[in-house]
Design an enzyme around this catalytic site. Sequence first.
Site, PDB file in Angstrom:
ATOM      1  N   CYS A 136       0.817  -1.139   0.147  1.00  0.00           N
ATOM      2  CA  CYS A 136       0.090  -0.017   0.070  1.00  0.00           C
ATOM      3  C   CYS A 136       0.920   1.352  -0.156  1.00  0.00           C
ATOM      4  CB  CYS A 136      -0.996  -0.126   1.143  1.00  0.00           C
ATOM      5  SG  CYS A 136      -1.865   1.368   1.300  1.00  0.00           S
ATOM      6  N   CYS A 139      -0.482   4.099   1.965  1.00  0.00           N
ATOM      7  CA  CYS A 139      -0.314   4.003   3.539  1.00  0.00           C
ATOM      8  C   CYS A 139       1.138   4.514   3.776  1.00  0.00           C
ATOM      9  CB  CYS A 139      -0.718   2.566   3.866  1.00  0.00           C
ATOM     10  SG  CYS A 139      -2.006   1.831   3.259  1.00  0.00           S
ATOM     11  N   ASP A 140       2.091   3.786   2.998  1.00  0.00           N
ATOM     12  CA  ASP A 140       3.453   3.894   3.408  1.00  0.00           C
ATOM     13  C   ASP A 140       4.508   4.703   2.710  1.00  0.00           C
ATOM     14  OD1 ASP A 140       2.863   2.049   5.509  1.00  0.00           O
ATOM     15  OD2 ASP A 140       3.046   0.166   3.992  1.00  0.00           O
TER      16      ASP A 140
END
Length: 313
Positions: A136, A139-140
């Site tokens: 992701c 997300c990261d």
Amino acid sequence: MAETKKTKVLIIGSGPAGYTAAVYSARAMLQPVLVQGIQPGGQLTITTEVENWPGETHVQGPDLMVKMEEHARAMGAEIVGDHISSLDLSRRPFVAQGDSGTRYEAEAVILATGAQAKWIGLPSEEKFKGFGVSACATCDGFFYRGKQVVVIGGGNTAVEEALFLTNFATKVTLIHRRDTLRAEKIMQDRLFKNPKVEVLWDHTVEEVLGTEAPLGVTGVRARHVDTGAETIVPCDGFFVAIGHAPASELAKDQLELHNGGYVKVEPGSTRTSVPGVFAAGDLTDHVYRQAVTSAGMGCMAALDAERFLAGEG
Ligand code: FAD
Ligand code: NAP
């Protein structure tokens, strides 16, 4: 004592399919209960811009899903923060067991559990998950400011992830196992025009390389699919974007599945192999897998459930 919730229609899943099914079945006065699962809002909550939702030139995925949830609530659906751990479709009322302890009894069930990210299956990928290996970018990606990253995959997700990562990383290498991408042409154009992106064609990733203490990624060992020649690509982050698998565990051994685990429905409907059980969205669709098609199937499932219940009087 554990609660039992009885409903005419139980909707499992809170992506575009689930929320649309909730809007339609609530408007049909079926007082649906929707169980959100561990990813309220579904897959679009892990992306940024959505550019192909009709009526919105640009909308952030998480914002769109908040709007859908509000819409379903406003129409009268009951939205429950719970995860279904087991489902008994062998007799009616159908019974679902929630992690919260709540037991759900339903005359009809709409399954809209979507899909989950696939992993390559390398031991080194598993070892560095959360320590440089991710599925992701949204997300990261932030952790890779000023660093180099590798993305694997050749579909829309991989291209979108690679482009998103150029906002942070100094260099993004996209590794793909063929010499053409499956992503939409407009996405490919953007990718090829981006000076931070390099594509390594015809390669697979054999191993994620890294350090032990602290645990962290330093590169990947890639292999040419024809010649077998190995290349080390240095990177600090490795993003796996090779697609998604349908979340059909609840249906396993109860409903007919096909095409590698997708719930089979009668063509042109959302009816599964068990009367009273309907399936919508990515869970049943190995071809289109879009927000708008999932929403469309959510609508169909609600209408199919309404007709099924009406047919029973
Ligand atoms: P999902 O969105 O997958 O939602 C599944 C839901 O089921 C989740 O809420 C989950 O919590 C719930 N669930 C699962 N198991 C259980 C359980 N046991 N109990 C209770 N609940 C459960 N499509 C587009 O059209 N445009 C885009 O720009 C786009 N961008 C994307 C970007 C990324 C990074 C990804 C991964 C996908 C993207 N897609 C896009 C595809 C789109 O997100 C999906 O087609 C769509 O979300 C599928 O909707 P769905 O309702 O079927 O399921
Ligand atoms: P996808 O279209 O199935 O593509 C998966 C990619 O990963 C393919 O290129 C595939 O290679 C590669 N791959 C699969 N297994 C692999 C492995 N073990 N090792 C190396 N590579 C592997 O999946 P997706 O990109 O996640 O897209 C899923 C759906 O969501 C699609 O319908 C897509 O259109 C939609 N989506 C849409 C948007 C958007 O509209 N902006 C964004 C994201 C996703 P091959 O090509 O060789 O098969």
